[in-house]
Design a protein around this motif. Sequence first.
Motif, PDB file in Angstrom:
ATOM      1  N   PRO A 145       1.895  -4.585  15.127  1.00  0.00           N
ATOM      2  CA  PRO A 145       2.481  -3.446  14.404  1.00  0.00           C
ATOM      3  C   PRO A 145       4.008  -3.486  14.357  1.00  0.00           C
ATOM      4  O   PRO A 145       4.615  -2.957  13.433  1.00  0.00           O
ATOM      5  N   LEU A 146       4.640  -4.117  15.333  1.00  0.00           N
ATOM      6  CA  LEU A 146       6.101  -4.193  15.332  1.00  0.00           C
ATOM      7  C   LEU A 146       6.621  -5.052  14.192  1.00  0.00           C
ATOM      8  O   LEU A 146       7.741  -4.860  13.728  1.00  0.00           O
ATOM      9  N   THR A 147       5.831  -5.994  13.729  1.00  0.00           N
ATOM     10  CA  THR A 147       6.271  -6.832  12.616  1.00  0.00           C
ATOM     11  C   THR A 147       6.371  -6.023  11.329  1.00  0.00           C
ATOM     12  O   THR A 147       7.143  -6.375  10.445  1.00  0.00           O
ATOM     13  N   ALA A 148       5.617  -4.957  11.214  1.00  0.00           N
ATOM     14  CA  ALA A 148       5.711  -4.121  10.019  1.00  0.00           C
ATOM     15  C   ALA A 148       7.067  -3.421   9.967  1.00  0.00           C
ATOM     16  O   ALA A 148       7.628  -3.221   8.892  1.00  0.00           O
ATOM     17  N   PHE A 149       7.612  -3.040  11.122  1.00  0.00           N
ATOM     18  CA  PHE A 149       8.924  -2.410  11.150  1.00  0.00           C
ATOM     19  C   PHE A 149      10.037  -3.403  10.892  1.00  0.00           C
ATOM     20  O   PHE A 149      11.111  -3.046  10.428  1.00  0.00           O
ATOM     21  N   ALA A 150       9.798  -4.650  11.184  1.00  0.00           N
ATOM     22  CA  ALA A 150      10.829  -5.659  11.017  1.00  0.00           C
ATOM     23  C   ALA A 150      10.952  -6.119   9.573  1.00  0.00           C
ATOM     24  O   ALA A 150      11.916  -6.798   9.219  1.00  0.00           O
ATOM     25  N   ALA A 151      10.011  -5.789   8.709  1.00  0.00           N
ATOM     26  CA  ALA A 151      10.067  -6.218   7.312  1.00  0.00           C
ATOM     27  C   ALA A 151      11.266  -5.570   6.637  1.00  0.00           C
ATOM     28  O   ALA A 151      11.568  -4.396   6.838  1.00  0.00           O
ATOM     29  N   GLU A 152      11.960  -6.324   5.810  1.00  0.00           N
ATOM     30  CA  GLU A 152      13.150  -5.815   5.137  1.00  0.00           C
ATOM     31  C   GLU A 152      12.766  -5.094   3.853  1.00  0.00           C
ATOM     32  O   GLU A 152      11.839  -5.473   3.159  1.00  0.00           O
ATOM     33  N   VAL A 153      13.515  -4.035   3.531  1.00  0.00           N
ATOM     34  CA  VAL A 153      13.301  -3.264   2.321  1.00  0.00           C
ATOM     35  C   VAL A 153      14.244  -3.791   1.243  1.00  0.00           C
ATOM     36  O   VAL A 153      15.443  -3.927   1.486  1.00  0.00           O
ATOM     37  N   PRO A 154      13.723  -4.105   0.049  1.00  0.00           N
ATOM     38  CA  PRO A 154      14.618  -4.602  -1.011  1.00  0.00           C
ATOM     39  C   PRO A 154      15.652  -3.547  -1.411  1.00  0.00           C
ATOM     40  O   PRO A 154      15.414  -2.342  -1.319  1.00  0.00           O
ATOM     41  N   ASP A 155      16.817  -3.995  -1.875  1.00  0.00           N
ATOM     42  CA  ASP A 155      17.906  -3.096  -2.244  1.00  0.00           C
ATOM     43  C   ASP A 155      17.732  -2.502  -3.638  1.00  0.00           C
ATOM     44  O   ASP A 155      18.366  -1.505  -3.972  1.00  0.00           O
ATOM     45  N   ASN A 156      16.886  -3.081  -4.481  1.00  0.00           N
ATOM     46  CA  ASN A 156      16.792  -2.644  -5.875  1.00  0.00           C
ATOM     47  C   ASN A 156      15.625  -1.666  -6.122  1.00  0.00           C
ATOM     48  O   ASN A 156      15.107  -1.605  -7.222  1.00  0.00           O
ATOM     49  N   LEU A 157      15.234  -0.896  -5.143  1.00  0.00           N
ATOM     50  CA  LEU A 157      14.151   0.063  -5.315  1.00  0.00           C
ATOM     51  C   LEU A 157      14.626   1.272  -6.109  1.00  0.00           C
ATOM     52  O   LEU A 157      15.756   1.743  -5.947  1.00  0.00           O
ATOM     53  N   GLU A 158      13.772   1.788  -7.008  1.00  0.00           N
ATOM     54  CA  GLU A 158      14.083   2.958  -7.801  1.00  0.00           C
ATOM     55  C   GLU A 158      12.960   3.979  -7.627  1.00  0.00           C
ATOM     56  O   GLU A 158      11.801   3.605  -7.454  1.00  0.00           O
ATOM     57  N   PRO A 159      13.270   5.265  -7.694  1.00  0.00           N
ATOM     58  CA  PRO A 159      12.200   6.265  -7.574  1.00  0.00           C
ATOM     59  C   PRO A 159      11.281   6.228  -8.794  1.00  0.00           C
ATOM     60  O   PRO A 159      11.693   5.872  -9.895  1.00  0.00           O
ATOM     61  N   LEU A 160      10.041   6.604  -8.579  1.00  0.00           N
ATOM     62  CA  LEU A 160       9.078   6.649  -9.674  1.00  0.00           C
ATOM     63  C   LEU A 160       9.415   7.803 -10.613  1.00  0.00           C
ATOM     64  O   LEU A 160       9.888   8.851 -10.167  1.00  0.00           O
ATOM     65  N   PRO A 161       9.160   7.652 -11.905  1.00  0.00           N
ATOM     66  CA  PRO A 161       9.419   8.771 -12.815  1.00  0.00           C
ATOM     67  C   PRO A 161       8.400   9.891 -12.589  1.00  0.00           C
ATOM     68  O   PRO A 161       7.311   9.664 -12.051  1.00  0.00           O
ATOM     69  N   GLU A 162       8.766  11.097 -13.004  1.00  0.00           N
ATOM     70  CA  GLU A 162       7.874  12.238 -12.862  1.00  0.00           C
ATOM     71  C   GLU A 162       6.635  12.032 -13.726  1.00  0.00           C
ATOM     72  O   GLU A 162       6.733  11.517 -14.842  1.00  0.00           O
ATOM     73  N   PRO A 163       5.450  12.415 -13.244  1.00  0.00           N
ATOM     74  CA  PRO A 163       4.255  12.258 -14.073  1.00  0.00           C
ATOM     75  C   PRO A 163       4.294  13.218 -15.256  1.00  0.00           C
ATOM     76  O   PRO A 163       4.890  14.293 -15.171  1.00  0.00           O
ATOM     77  N   PRO A 164       3.648  12.840 -16.364  1.00  0.00           N
ATOM     78  CA  PRO A 164       3.641  13.744 -17.517  1.00  0.00           C
ATOM     79  C   PRO A 164       2.806  14.982 -17.216  1.00  0.00           C
ATOM     80  O   PRO A 164       1.927  14.962 -16.365  1.00  0.00           O
ATOM     81  N   PRO A 165       3.082  16.085 -17.919  1.00  0.00           N
ATOM     82  CA  PRO A 165       2.299  17.302 -17.675  1.00  0.00           C
ATOM     83  C   PRO A 165       0.857  17.111 -18.137  1.00  0.00           C
ATOM     84  O   PRO A 165       0.585  16.297 -19.014  1.00  0.00           O
ATOM     85  N   PRO A 166      -0.086  17.850 -17.558  1.00  0.00           N
ATOM     86  CA  PRO A 166      -1.478  17.723 -17.968  1.00  0.00           C
ATOM     87  C   PRO A 166      -1.658  18.231 -19.395  1.00  0.00           C
ATOM     88  O   PRO A 166      -0.886  19.059 -19.867  1.00  0.00           O
ATOM     89  N   PRO A 167      -2.665  17.722 -20.098  1.00  0.00           N
ATOM     90  CA  PRO A 167      -2.903  18.201 -21.460  1.00  0.00           C
ATOM     91  C   PRO A 167      -3.256  19.685 -21.463  1.00  0.00           C
ATOM     92  O   PRO A 167      -3.719  20.225 -20.460  1.00  0.00           O
ATOM     93  N   ALA A 169      -1.997  -7.873  19.771  1.00  0.00           N
ATOM     94  CA  ALA A 169      -2.334  -6.570  19.196  1.00  0.00           C
ATOM     95  C   ALA A 169      -1.168  -5.592  19.323  1.00  0.00           C
ATOM     96  O   ALA A 169      -0.966  -4.737  18.469  1.00  0.00           O
ATOM     97  N   LEU A 170      -0.386  -5.700  20.391  1.00  0.00           N
ATOM     98  CA  LEU A 170       0.755  -4.811  20.566  1.00  0.00           C
ATOM     99  C   LEU A 170       1.948  -5.239  19.719  1.00  0.00           C
ATOM    100  O   LEU A 170       2.724  -4.401  19.260  1.00  0.00           O
ATOM    101  N   LEU A 171       2.131  -6.530  19.501  1.00  0.00           N
ATOM    102  CA  LEU A 171       3.276  -7.013  18.739  1.00  0.00           C
ATOM    103  C   LEU A 171       3.040  -6.990  17.234  1.00  0.00           C
ATOM    104  O   LEU A 171       3.998  -6.956  16.461  1.00  0.00           O
TER     105      LEU A 171
END
Length: 112
Positions: free
Chosen positions: A15-37, A11-13
Motif C-alpha cells: 500500500p505504501l507504493t500507492a502513496f509514492a506514485a507521482e501525480v502528473p502536473d497537467n491535470l484539469e478538473p472535469l467539466p460540470e455534467p449537463p442538466p437532466p432532460p 503486504a505492508l509495503l
Amino acid sequence: MRVMKKLWVLALLLPLTAFAAEVPDNLEPLPEPPPPPPGVQDEAPEPEVTITKRGEDTVEEYRINGELYMMKVTPRVGKPYYLTKEDENAGWSRNDGVAQPISIPKWVLFRF
C-alpha cells in the motif's frame, strides 16, 4: 516461516507504493455534467404519511402520488406489523418486518 515473514512485509509495503506514485502536473478538473432532460426527477418522491387511530390501534398510511402502497399497524399490545400491496388487483400481504415477504406468482393463464 521465512516465507510468511516475507509475505507480511510485502503486504505492508504494497500500500505504501500507492502513496509514492507521482501525480502528473497537467491535470484539469472535469467539466460540470449537463442538466437532466425535462421531466426527469433527480430524487425519488417522498411518501406522504397519514397517521390515524382505529380503535386502540395506530395506523400509518404511506402514499406516493396519492396511491396507498403500505400501512404500518401498531397495536396497543404486541409488535407493529406492515401491510403491503402486492399489485393493483391483489389484496394486502402482512409482513412482520423480520423476514422477506413471500411473493406468490399470480400469472393469468386464461380469462373467460
